[in-house]
Design a protein around this motif. Sequence first.
Motif, short mmCIF file in Angstrom:
data_model
loop_
_atom_site.label_atom_id
_atom_site.label_comp_id
_atom_site.label_asym_id
_atom_site.label_seq_id
_atom_site.Cartn_x
_atom_site.Cartn_y
_atom_site.Cartn_z
N ILE A 67 0.84 -1.20 0.00
CA ILE A 67 0.00 0.00 0.00
C ILE A 67 0.88 1.25 0.00
O ILE A 67 0.60 2.23 -0.71
CB ILE A 67 -0.96 -0.01 1.22
CG1 ILE A 67 -1.94 -1.18 1.08
CG2 ILE A 67 -1.72 1.29 1.32
CD1 ILE A 67 -2.83 -1.39 2.27
N THR A 68 1.97 1.19 0.78
CA THR A 68 2.90 2.33 0.80
C THR A 68 3.53 2.52 -0.58
O THR A 68 3.69 3.64 -1.06
CB THR A 68 4.01 2.09 1.85
OG1 THR A 68 3.39 1.70 3.05
CG2 THR A 68 4.81 3.35 2.10
N LEU A 84 2.22 1.94 -3.34
CA LEU A 84 1.24 2.54 -4.25
C LEU A 84 1.14 4.05 -4.07
O LEU A 84 0.47 4.73 -4.84
CB LEU A 84 -0.14 1.91 -4.03
CG LEU A 84 -0.26 0.42 -4.38
CD1 LEU A 84 -1.64 -0.10 -4.02
CD2 LEU A 84 0.02 0.18 -5.86
N GLY A 85 1.76 4.56 -3.01
CA GLY A 85 1.76 6.00 -2.81
C GLY A 85 0.93 6.46 -1.63
O GLY A 85 0.69 7.66 -1.47
N VAL A 86 0.50 5.52 -0.82
CA VAL A 86 -0.29 5.90 0.36
C VAL A 86 0.69 6.29 1.47
O VAL A 86 1.63 5.56 1.75
CB VAL A 86 -1.19 4.73 0.81
CG1 VAL A 86 -1.94 5.09 2.08
CG2 VAL A 86 -2.16 4.37 -0.31
N ARG A 87 0.45 7.44 2.07
CA ARG A 87 1.37 7.91 3.11
C ARG A 87 1.13 7.16 4.42
O ARG A 87 0.01 6.74 4.70
CB ARG A 87 1.17 9.41 3.34
CG ARG A 87 1.65 10.24 2.18
CD ARG A 87 1.70 11.69 2.58
NE ARG A 87 2.09 12.52 1.44
CZ ARG A 87 2.72 13.67 1.58
NH1 ARG A 87 3.02 14.13 2.76
NH2 ARG A 87 3.04 14.39 0.52
N ARG A 136 -1.91 7.73 6.72
CA ARG A 136 -3.20 7.16 6.35
C ARG A 136 -3.30 5.70 6.84
O ARG A 136 -4.35 5.25 7.27
CB ARG A 136 -3.37 7.22 4.83
CG ARG A 136 -4.78 7.00 4.38
CD ARG A 136 -4.90 7.25 2.90
NE ARG A 136 -5.11 8.64 2.59
CZ ARG A 136 -6.32 9.17 2.40
NH1 ARG A 136 -7.40 8.46 2.53
NH2 ARG A 136 -6.44 10.44 2.09
N PHE A 138 5.06 4.41 10.52
CA PHE A 138 5.82 5.55 10.00
C PHE A 138 7.27 5.15 9.69
O PHE A 138 7.96 5.87 9.00
CB PHE A 138 5.79 6.71 11.01
CG PHE A 138 4.46 7.44 11.01
CD1 PHE A 138 4.25 8.52 10.18
CD2 PHE A 138 3.43 7.02 11.83
CE1 PHE A 138 3.03 9.18 10.16
CE2 PHE A 138 2.21 7.67 11.83
CZ PHE A 138 2.01 8.76 10.99
#
Lengths: 409, 230
Positions: free
Chosen positions: A303-304, A306-309, A312, A398
């Motif tokens: 998911i990260t 794919l560009g999800v910060r 989120r 994070f």
Amino acid sequence: MTLTLRMAWRNIWRHSRRTWLTATAMIFSNVLLVFMIALQFGSYDMMIDNTLKLFSGHLQVQAEGYQDNPKLRSSIADVRSLAAELRTALPEARVAPRAAGFALVSSEDRTFGIEVVGVEPASEPGVSTIPGMVTAGRYLEEADSAAIVIGAAMARNLKVGTGDELTLLGSGRDGSFAAGIVTVVGTFDSGSSDMDRALAEVPLPWFQDTFAMRGHGNSIAVAVDQLGAVADARAAAATVINDRDDLVVLDWNALHPGLRQAIQADLSSAWFMYGVLIILVGFSVLNTQLMSVLERTREFGVITALGVRPRRLASLVMQETALMALVGMAVGLFLGWLVTLYFHVHGFSYPGMEELAERFNLPGEMYPSITFGTMILGPGVVFLFCLLAAVYPALRLFRLHPVDAMRTV
Amino acid sequence: MPNILCNDLCKTYRQGDAVIKALDHVTLEIEPGDFICLSGPSGSGKTTLLNMIGGLDELDRGEISIDGQRVDQLSKGPLADLRLHHIGFVFQAYNLIPVLSARENVEFVMQVQGVPARERRRKSMAILKEVGLDGLEDRRPAQLSGGQQQRVAVARAIVSQPKLVLADEPTANLDSVSATHLMELFRELNQNHGVTFLISTHDERVMRYARRLIRMQDGKVISDEIQKSV
């Protein structure tokens, strides 16, 4: 429902057994907290109510300093007129003027030091339960003059009964010699051994005459229907005595500082126990969410990628925890409310409670207090601690490195 | 102006005491709308190169720029935004979110991009139809075959019309029919939508689809040729 929320809901049921185990811990603690807090506050209300109803009332108007140093000379001038003004200002409340002094009481055989209180026989039942606790004879009547009602223990100690005469010997407000002969018209059994041994009531006019009070009294007791009404009643009473700098209005906190301290001491130990319970639930949530995050490391890595910060993803974990805690809260609150409602109707007791209750002038059964506060306080704190417990697993996201995370099996 | 410029890329990994050169002075230019296959044995640096271009890993040395923007100098947040809005990823193991349906998997990235719900739904339905999954939108990944899952992954990668799709061994877990279908789909997207494809593969059949074939070994580009037969 947003996609993230839907995702969070489905995620918590990926391992339904684990979720239910955690939710069950929440439910159990919520049921326990709802019931225990309701019971605790119910018992405090009863303790306060019973203590205040017995004699002191919820409020008292007194001469300044009388509470700490109850001298006959610390008095209220024209006490009956002021009581009438208070009745007008507080139409919902019951108001009773009193005068009180210490005297030696003698029967044929014995003499004891006691507190003699002059009361209005018609007003006193409104602020005190003693008139209703007369077990032999009767309570004072308006027409009575040299009549006295004494505690049952005092009657035993003096070896007197109704119809017997007692001699009172004390000091008047002006320092004169105060003495009188009174007839015992009744004895009361209040359940408080101190009061039954050392308290006697006489008609206020007789007291004022005998103790040279010249219309003065020492206090005006005010009783309201419920504790919540005390603050308003106090404000109204304060307005009435606004121009009397020598007088003060004291509420039950000031009249019974020991009562408040006893409640606070009991609350402190209870909060400690509740705290331990809540922390255990918090650790259970921490364990569940940490496992849940660790086993989804690869998924989170993707998911990260794919560009999800990370924030989120952290929000997703917090939402999952919040949903799980909401399930625990809703079910726990409902079951806790049911249990509490049952005992609210039927009363709660346990072996040995009667003896304990008597010490605090409580009835043998306790009735949990069902209010929004007592219902929501425990589950609310559990909910917050569950969220707090999920912060660490959420913060781990994070530090997620997508390439390493996606290599995780 | 080249779409993607890789200049002197170096990356080493430590494995115990051994130092592995995953990328060893790799320089590469990729034109917009290119269709490139990276081939080479395992450990040749294909996946590392894809990860570097996609901003998933940090270089030891070198520069990568996409449309003039230095990817290697971006911090984590802007890198995530770059991936979210401009790069599509297709992985060997599909990597769909198991609790979401095919449509929701496609919608997920759009939701993060802030696309309104109605538009998300319309776009996801259209793209799933385009990749041949009409009627299977509400199935979860576990209810789809490997080929179907990979198509969902492709739909997820291209739904936001990225400039670049990075595909790491996309056919490795597919049978030959599914692999052919997938490559046909890639070619169609490349030709019809102008999406740049950079695909790492071992599969000779996949390589045949590439306009340009780059061979790697030991972290180095050993050949880079245009395939005239495509």
